[in-house]
Design a protein around this motif. Structure first.
Motif, PDB file in Angstrom:
ATOM      1  N   ASN A   1       0.836  -1.267   0.042  1.00  7.53           N
ATOM      2  CA  ASN A   1      -0.065  -0.148  -0.129  1.00  7.53           C
ATOM      3  C   ASN A   1       0.797   1.239  -0.080  1.00  7.53           C
ATOM      4  O   ASN A   1       0.514   2.042   0.700  1.00  7.53           O
ATOM      5  CB  ASN A   1      -0.948   0.073   1.174  1.00  7.53           C
ATOM      6  CG  ASN A   1      -2.192   0.925   1.206  1.00  7.53           C
ATOM      7  OD1 ASN A   1      -2.556   1.223   0.023  1.00  7.53           O
ATOM      8  ND2 ASN A   1      -2.536   1.623   2.105  1.00  7.53           N
TER       9      ASN A   1
ATOM     10  N   ASN B   1       0.518   9.991   6.406  1.00  8.78           N
ATOM     11  CA  ASN B   1       1.527   9.254   6.313  1.00  8.78           C
ATOM     12  C   ASN B   1       2.096   9.823   5.106  1.00  8.78           C
ATOM     13  O   ASN B   1       2.380   8.948   3.853  1.00  8.78           O
ATOM     14  CB  ASN B   1       1.216   7.619   5.874  1.00  8.78           C
ATOM     15  CG  ASN B   1       0.830   7.186   7.313  1.00  8.78           C
ATOM     16  OD1 ASN B   1       1.186   7.192   8.205  1.00  8.78           O
ATOM     17  ND2 ASN B   1      -0.158   5.954   7.150  1.00  8.78           N
TER      18      ASN B   1
ATOM     19  N   ALA C   1       5.746   0.936   4.150  1.00  6.61           N
ATOM     20  CA  ALA C   1       4.394   0.446   3.808  1.00  6.61           C
ATOM     21  C   ALA C   1       3.292   1.291   4.320  1.00  6.61           C
ATOM     22  O   ALA C   1       3.360   2.147   5.562  1.00  6.61           O
ATOM     23  CB  ALA C   1       4.096  -0.777   4.633  1.00  6.61           C
ATOM     24  N   ASN C   2       2.031   1.656   3.809  1.00  7.99           N
ATOM     25  CA  ASN C   2       1.064   2.473   4.066  1.00  7.99           C
ATOM     26  C   ASN C   2       1.579   3.964   3.925  1.00  7.99           C
ATOM     27  O   ASN C   2       0.868   4.704   4.836  1.00  7.99           O
ATOM     28  CB  ASN C   2       0.381   2.018   5.248  1.00  7.99           C
ATOM     29  CG  ASN C   2      -0.110   0.581   5.375  1.00  7.99           C
ATOM     30  OD1 ASN C   2      -0.857   0.339   4.584  1.00  7.99           O
ATOM     31  ND2 ASN C   2       0.326  -0.087   6.317  1.00  7.99           N
ATOM     32  N   HIS C   3       2.398   4.191   3.082  1.00 12.01           N
ATOM     33  CA  HIS C   3       2.845   5.435   2.977  1.00 12.01           C
ATOM     34  C   HIS C   3       2.227   6.341   1.498  1.00 12.01           C
ATOM     35  O   HIS C   3       2.299   5.498   0.650  1.00 12.01           O
ATOM     36  CB  HIS C   3       4.173   5.766   3.328  1.00 12.01           C
ATOM     37  CG  HIS C   3       4.674   5.893   4.799  1.00 12.01           C
ATOM     38  ND1 HIS C   3       4.342   4.924   5.618  1.00 12.01           N
ATOM     39  CD2 HIS C   3       5.023   6.648   5.395  1.00 12.01           C
ATOM     40  CE1 HIS C   3       4.836   5.054   6.867  1.00 12.01           C
ATOM     41  NE2 HIS C   3       4.907   6.164   6.729  1.00 12.01           N
TER      42      HIS C   3
END
Length: 163
Positions: free
Chosen positions: A42, A71, A140-142
């Motif tokens: 992601n 993020n 991740a998730n950024h």
């Protein structure tokens, strides 16, 4: 502004309104010009490393800040060919970043480094050194904006992010 210009030109050349709309709706940026890259974990990357000047840098940062809420990471490379305005324009970008809700900033190049005391960020003299740092981070998730003049070679950061 670009969309308004495209509509105006299409209208001038008597392109059907539906064709203009379809072209705009279906446009997918590529070639390092506001290119959207979705990576495993992601990770959303906006790669705008084809070129940079103060106006394009400002708008890229502002659009990035509006598009994503959390993020956010900005990876910015020096802008070249600014002449006597070089220091002032790099400082303006640093001051802009300081005002926004961007959680991490990585600045690459001697021009940004002149202003190290103005923003808590990671400063690197070369993209190679920045990439070595990026490989140690977990994104991740950024949501990541990569922007800089072509000479800054900021596109190399993409591979380092997922390494």
């Amino acid at each position: 502004e670009n969309i308004a210009a495209a509509i105006t030109i299409g209208d001038y050349f008597e392109v059907a309104a539906q064709k203009i709309n379809d072209a705009i709706v279906n446009y997918i940026p590529d070639n390092q010009r506001s290119q959207v890259i979705t990576m495993p974990g992601n990770i959303n990357i906006i790669l705008d490393a084809y070129n940079a000047n103060p106006t394009s840098m400002y708008h890229a940062i502002m659009n990035f800040d509006k598009k994503f809420v959390t993020n956010k990471v900005a990876l910015l490379g020096d802008m070249y060919e600014l002449g006597a305005d070089e220091d002032a324009e790099h400082l303006k970008i640093i001051e802009l970043i300081a005002q926004l809700n961007i959680q991490q900033t990585v600045l690459v190049g001697k021009r940004f480094a002149k202003h190290k005391n103005k923003l808590a960020a990671h400063y690197f003299d070369t993209i190679a050194n920045a990439c070595a740092f990026l490989k140690t981070q977990h994104f991740a998730n950024h949501n990541i904006l990569i922007k800089g003049s072509r000479s800054s070679q900021m596109d190399k950061a993409v591979n380092a992010i997922v390494a």
